[in-house]
Scaffold this active site. Structure first.
Site, short mmCIF file in Angstrom:
data_model
loop_
_atom_site.label_atom_id
_atom_site.label_comp_id
_atom_site.label_asym_id
_atom_site.label_seq_id
_atom_site.Cartn_x
_atom_site.Cartn_y
_atom_site.Cartn_z
N ILE A 384 -2.16 36.78 -10.33
CA ILE A 384 -1.21 35.88 -10.99
C ILE A 384 -1.86 34.52 -11.20
O ILE A 384 -1.83 33.96 -12.31
CB ILE A 384 0.09 35.76 -10.16
N ASP A 403 -8.27 28.85 -2.96
CA ASP A 403 -8.10 30.23 -2.47
C ASP A 403 -8.96 30.37 -1.21
O ASP A 403 -10.03 29.76 -1.12
CB ASP A 403 -8.54 31.24 -3.53
N SER A 461 5.94 32.96 -4.87
CA SER A 461 5.23 33.96 -4.07
C SER A 461 6.18 34.64 -3.07
O SER A 461 6.81 35.64 -3.40
CB SER A 461 4.03 33.33 -3.37
N ASP A 486 11.90 30.58 -6.46
CA ASP A 486 12.38 31.92 -6.85
C ASP A 486 12.58 32.81 -5.63
O ASP A 486 13.26 33.82 -5.70
CB ASP A 486 11.33 32.55 -7.80
N GLU A 491 16.76 36.74 1.94
CA GLU A 491 17.35 37.09 0.64
C GLU A 491 18.37 38.21 0.83
O GLU A 491 18.13 39.12 1.63
CB GLU A 491 16.25 37.53 -0.34
N HIS A 513 14.88 35.47 -7.10
CA HIS A 513 13.73 36.39 -7.00
C HIS A 513 13.61 37.26 -8.26
O HIS A 513 13.64 38.49 -8.18
CB HIS A 513 13.83 37.27 -5.75
N GLY A 515 11.08 36.58 -10.61
CA GLY A 515 9.76 36.34 -11.22
C GLY A 515 9.22 37.57 -11.93
O GLY A 515 8.64 37.49 -13.01
N GLY A 516 9.41 38.72 -11.32
CA GLY A 516 8.88 39.96 -11.92
C GLY A 516 9.96 40.76 -12.61
O GLY A 516 9.72 41.90 -13.03
N1 LIG Z 1 8.63 36.18 -7.56
C1 LIG Z 1 8.37 37.41 -7.88
O1 LIG Z 1 9.24 38.13 -8.40
C2 LIG Z 1 7.03 37.96 -7.64
C3 LIG Z 1 6.26 37.53 -6.60
N2 LIG Z 1 5.00 38.03 -6.39
C4 LIG Z 1 4.21 37.50 -5.29
O2 LIG Z 1 3.13 36.74 -5.83
C5 LIG Z 1 2.08 36.68 -4.91
C6 LIG Z 1 0.74 36.79 -5.59
O3 LIG Z 1 0.59 38.00 -6.27
P1 LIG Z 1 -0.82 38.45 -6.85
O4 LIG Z 1 -1.47 37.34 -7.57
O5 LIG Z 1 -0.62 39.71 -7.56
O6 LIG Z 1 -1.61 38.71 -5.51
P2 LIG Z 1 -3.17 38.75 -5.28
O7 LIG Z 1 -3.36 39.49 -4.02
O8 LIG Z 1 -3.87 39.23 -6.50
O9 LIG Z 1 -3.55 37.23 -5.07
C7 LIG Z 1 -3.25 36.50 -3.93
C8 LIG Z 1 -4.34 35.48 -3.71
O10 LIG Z 1 -3.92 34.61 -2.68
C9 LIG Z 1 -5.05 34.33 -1.88
N3 LIG Z 1 -4.57 33.88 -0.59
C10 LIG Z 1 -3.89 34.57 0.34
N4 LIG Z 1 -3.60 33.79 1.38
C11 LIG Z 1 -4.10 32.58 1.11
C12 LIG Z 1 -4.11 31.36 1.79
N5 LIG Z 1 -3.53 31.25 2.99
N6 LIG Z 1 -4.72 30.32 1.20
C13 LIG Z 1 -5.30 30.44 0.00
N7 LIG Z 1 -5.33 31.57 -0.71
C14 LIG Z 1 -4.72 32.63 -0.16
C15 LIG Z 1 -5.78 35.64 -1.83
O11 LIG Z 1 -7.14 35.47 -1.46
C16 LIG Z 1 -5.65 36.11 -3.27
O12 LIG Z 1 -6.69 35.66 -4.08
C17 LIG Z 1 2.39 37.77 -3.89
O13 LIG Z 1 2.92 37.16 -2.73
C18 LIG Z 1 3.48 38.57 -4.52
O14 LIG Z 1 4.26 39.19 -3.57
C19 LIG Z 1 4.49 38.96 -7.22
C20 LIG Z 1 5.21 39.45 -8.26
C21 LIG Z 1 6.57 39.03 -8.51
O1 LIG Z 2 11.09 42.60 -8.38
C1 LIG Z 2 11.05 42.76 -7.18
O2 LIG Z 2 11.83 43.45 -6.55
C2 LIG Z 2 9.96 42.09 -6.35
C3 LIG Z 2 8.95 41.36 -7.15
C4 LIG Z 2 7.93 40.86 -6.21
O3 LIG Z 2 8.18 39.95 -5.47
C5 LIG Z 2 6.67 41.56 -6.10
O4 LIG Z 2 6.31 42.30 -7.02
O5 LIG Z 2 5.99 41.38 -5.09
#
Ligand SMILES: NC(=O)C1=CN([C@@H]2O[C@H](COP(=O)(O)OP(=O)(O)OC[C@H]3O[C@@H](n4cnc5c(N)ncnc54)[C@H](O)[C@@H]3O)[C@@H](O)[C@H]2O)C=CC1
Ligand SMILES: O=C(O)CCC(=O)C(=O)O
Length: 630
Positions: A384, A403, A461, A486, A491, A513, A515-516
């Site tokens: 993301i 990161d 996140s 979000d 929740e 929540h 975002g996705g």
């Molecule tokens: N609000 C929503 O509906 C959604 C939320 N998310 C959340 O978004 C987040 C990110 O998703 P992605 O980018 O796909 O994950 P990803 O795994 O591709 O990226 C996460 C990044 O965070 C870094 N990271 C982890 N802990 C860290 C820290 N303490 N300090 C610095 N960097 C750190 C990792 O090294 C990695 O590069 C996840 O928590 C996911 O659950 C994802 C999709 C939808």
């Molecule tokens: O849409 C959902 O239920 C969760 C989205 C999310 O936070 C994720 O993909 O990690």
């Protein structure tokens, strides 16, 4: 497998084939007629009345033939059509029809003229096909049927089967009234309601067994079959309102799928998980050790989202349960929301909107700024974070990121050595770190104080990443000029009331929540995760599994496949191979994938082998799960 002296009596229409042949014939012969649709509808209505026993069969046949206006020459075309409309599971189980050829009969109220050529290809000769025959006039028009044939009369199948006087247990497989009455009349020993093409309530009610396809019929009778375990016996429970396409994809493949709109509590899930082979969840459902202990059949957990910390991944692994997620399907949706929120916050759009909703016109430029040239601090430069980096630069922002891992900077983005560096310089800080529990309270009072005065914070996140008390204090004191949130530490499991300390604060965007939660993302996930699930269940592939050794297996052709999951302890491979050698199996291929705790060994072998080997393999110490696939 035990071969019992049984006789198998199949119905033809909607059982061996997916259709009612006379309906297909009508579609053909009525082509070009102005009232075609009307007549076809009428024919189907009459067909159903006959099948359900609501009018006499003779009556139904007479009425339909009159409406058909068919000719002898149409029959070749009909046969050709029917060849493409054999029921899927009939088509894939030719071996049964070959091996039990002498014991299989067709008793149908259809017509030999089109049944014979179709079932001949399944080794059923004309003499074991009992059906009606057409009557033609001199020009070859179909004008009626042989009324002396018992099958042209009401309950004719009973009479026909009685006349056959078959020895041994007689099993009838069919979809309608005329089939189950043979059982009711005591001429057949068992009736299997065949529902692959049509589910008729009356037939199901009168059945000894409802069989959604031939696989199930062959399985319960322990007969040779194309597939090791009927898919309809594989129960899939999908929670949290996952997109209906997931239901469609999985049911299309033959699985029994149940959809539940909300997430379930631990106690509810413990109750519901029994007998479930595949569990599908989103971010709310906790798959705990207690849930896993109650899961007696579970093979796979599918997370229809990115995050997987709601699942005890290691415990799943120790039980041989594979977990898949959708790592990229909603990435773009989160990124677009982040971009939107950056602009909305910088322009103070929400306070202006709230004012005007309240009847107040407040045209002002104060606290309203362009994003161009501003510093965006991305924390977590993963899928993301990186995509956001590209889009943010495209609208003129200067991107900084932090990161814990070394990450390639995209475009002109600048890496910050420390979180503090990033917080010090960013006008907007946006959080995209992963859902690792170690990230709890990652942003607290200290970090908020390290941010620029009047900066904004976005959290898309996980809720626990930000200390909400500290954030609300920073917003109330004016240290921060806005926030978009979000995700929350707690929740609700279903839509309804919700309370947060952040409610009512100005320039704070709160979303539940989502975002996705876009149609596109949910649709993408509904394809991605079911494909992974099906690939594992059907072939054993674990590519992209989040808690399991990943392996992509070659296609399984004309072989049986043993899947052995075990604790990765010294000597286990030797034990497996010792058993395989003892039973002198002809091995076509063997594949192994391991991690420090678990081993997954896949063996493809010739179909003929001593089935006792399965028991021996299951008995090997440290075996976690064992499956045979074909
Ligand atoms: N609000 C929503 O509906 C959604 C939320 N998310 C959340 O978004 C987040 C990110 O998703 P992605 O980018 O796909 O994950 P990803 O795994 O591709 O990226 C996460 C990044 O965070 C870094 N990271 C982890 N802990 C860290 C820290 N303490 N300090 C610095 N960097 C750190 C990792 O090294 C990695 O590069 C996840 O928590 C996911 O659950 C994802 C999709 C939808
Ligand atoms: O849409 C959902 O239920 C969760 C989205 C999310 O936070 C994720 O993909 O990690």
């Amino acid at each position: 497998m035990t071969e019992v002296a049984r006789k198998y009596v199949f119905d033809f229409d909607s059982t061996l084939t997916r259709v009612e042949a006379l309906d297909v014939l009508a579609e053909m012969t009525l082509q070009g007629k102005p009232n075609r649709e009307e007549i076809i509808g009428e024919i189907q209505r009459i067909t159903n009345l006959g099948i359900d026993g609501d009018i006499s069969f003779t009556e139904s046949l007479e009425q339909r033939i009159k409406l058909l206006e068919a000719h002898k020459d149409d029959l070749d075309g009909l046969v050709e059509e029917l060849r493409h409309k054999i029921s899927k599971s009939i088509e894939s189980n030719k071996e049964f029809f070959e091996k039990f050829s002498d014991d299989i009969y067709v008793i149908s109220c259809g017509f030999k003229e089109f049944i014979d050529p179709i079932v001949k290809e399944y080794n059923i000769p004309s003499e074991r096909v009992f059906a009606n025959t057409f009557e033609f006039d001199e020009q070859g028009n179909i004008i009626g049927f042989d009324e002396k044939n018992v099958l042209a009369t009401h309950n004719g199948k009973i009479e026909c089967l009685k006349n056959l006087d078959l020895k041994g247990e007689v099993q009838v497989i069919g979809d309608g009234y005329s089939d189950y009455v043979m059982r009711e009349a005591g001429i057949a020993d068992k009736f299997f309601a065949y529902t692959e093409n049509v589910h008729r309530e009356k037939a199901a009610e009168h059945a000894d067994h409802v069989t959604p396809n031939l696989d199930e019929f062959l399985f319960v009778n322990d007969l040779p079959r194309n597939i090791s375990y009927p898919k309809n016996r594989i129960k899939i429970l999908l929670l949290e309102n996952v997109h209906p396409a997931a239901f469609h994809n999985l049911s299309e493949d033959g699985f029994s799928v149940e959809l539940v709109k909300t997430s379930l509590s631990e106690e509810e899930l413990i109750e519901r998980i029994k007998g479930v082979h595949v569990l599908g969840i989103r971010s709310k459902t906790q798959v705990t050790q207690k849930v896993m202990d109650a899961a007696d059949k579970l093979l796979v957990v599918g997370a229809f989202c990115i995050g997987t910390t709601q699942i005890d991944l290691n415990y799943c692994k120790s039980k041989g349960v594979v977990v898949f997620n959708a790592p990229y399907s909603n990435t773009r949706s989160v990124v677009e929301l982040a971009i939107g929120e950056i602009i909305m916050l910088m322009r103070s759009v929400f306070p202006r909107s709230t004012e005007i909703h309240g009847g107040q016109w407040n045209k002002t430029a104060s606290n309203s700024r362009e994003v161009r040239g501003k510093n965006l601090g991305i924390v977590g430069y993963g899928n993301i974070g990186k995509q956001l980096s590209v889009l943010a630069e495209a609208i003129g922002m200067r991107v900084y990121y932090y990161d814990i891992d070394d990450k390639l900077a995209l475009g002109n983005a600048v890496r910050c050595e420390t979180l503090e560096n990033l917080l010090n310089i960013s006008d907007v800080v946006t959080l995209h770190i992963d859902d690792n529990k170690a990230n709890k309270d990652f942003i607290g009072e200290r970090e908020l104080n390290q941010m620029k005065d009047g900066a904004m914070l976005i959290n898309l996140s996980r809720g626990f990443v930000v200390d909400i008390d500290a954030l609300s204090a920073a917003l109330e004191s004016g240290k921060l000029a806005g926030a978009a949130v979000d995700v929350y530490p707690e929740e609700p499991r279903a839509n309804g009331e919700f309370h947060s300390k952040l409610q009512g604060l100005p320039n704070v965007i709160l979303t539940p929540h989502v975002g996705g939660s876009t149609e596109e993302a949910q649709r993408n996930i509904a394809d991605f995760v079911p494909n992974k699930i099906m690939d594992y269940i059907n072939s054993g592939n674990t590519v992209d599994a989040v808690n399991f050794p990943n392996i992509r297996l070659p296609k399984q052709t004309n072989a049986h496949r043993f899947l052995h999951i075990h604790k990765n302890v010294p000597g286990i491979m030797a034990k497996i191979n010792k058993v395989l050698a003892e039973y002198e199996l002809n091995i076509n291929g063997q594949y192994l994938s391991t991690d420090s705790e678990l081993g997954y060994v896949i063996t493809d072998l010739d179909k003929e082998y001593n089935k006792e080997v399965i028991k021996a393999l299951r008995k090997i110490e440290n075996t976690i799960k064992f499956r045979v696939l074909y």
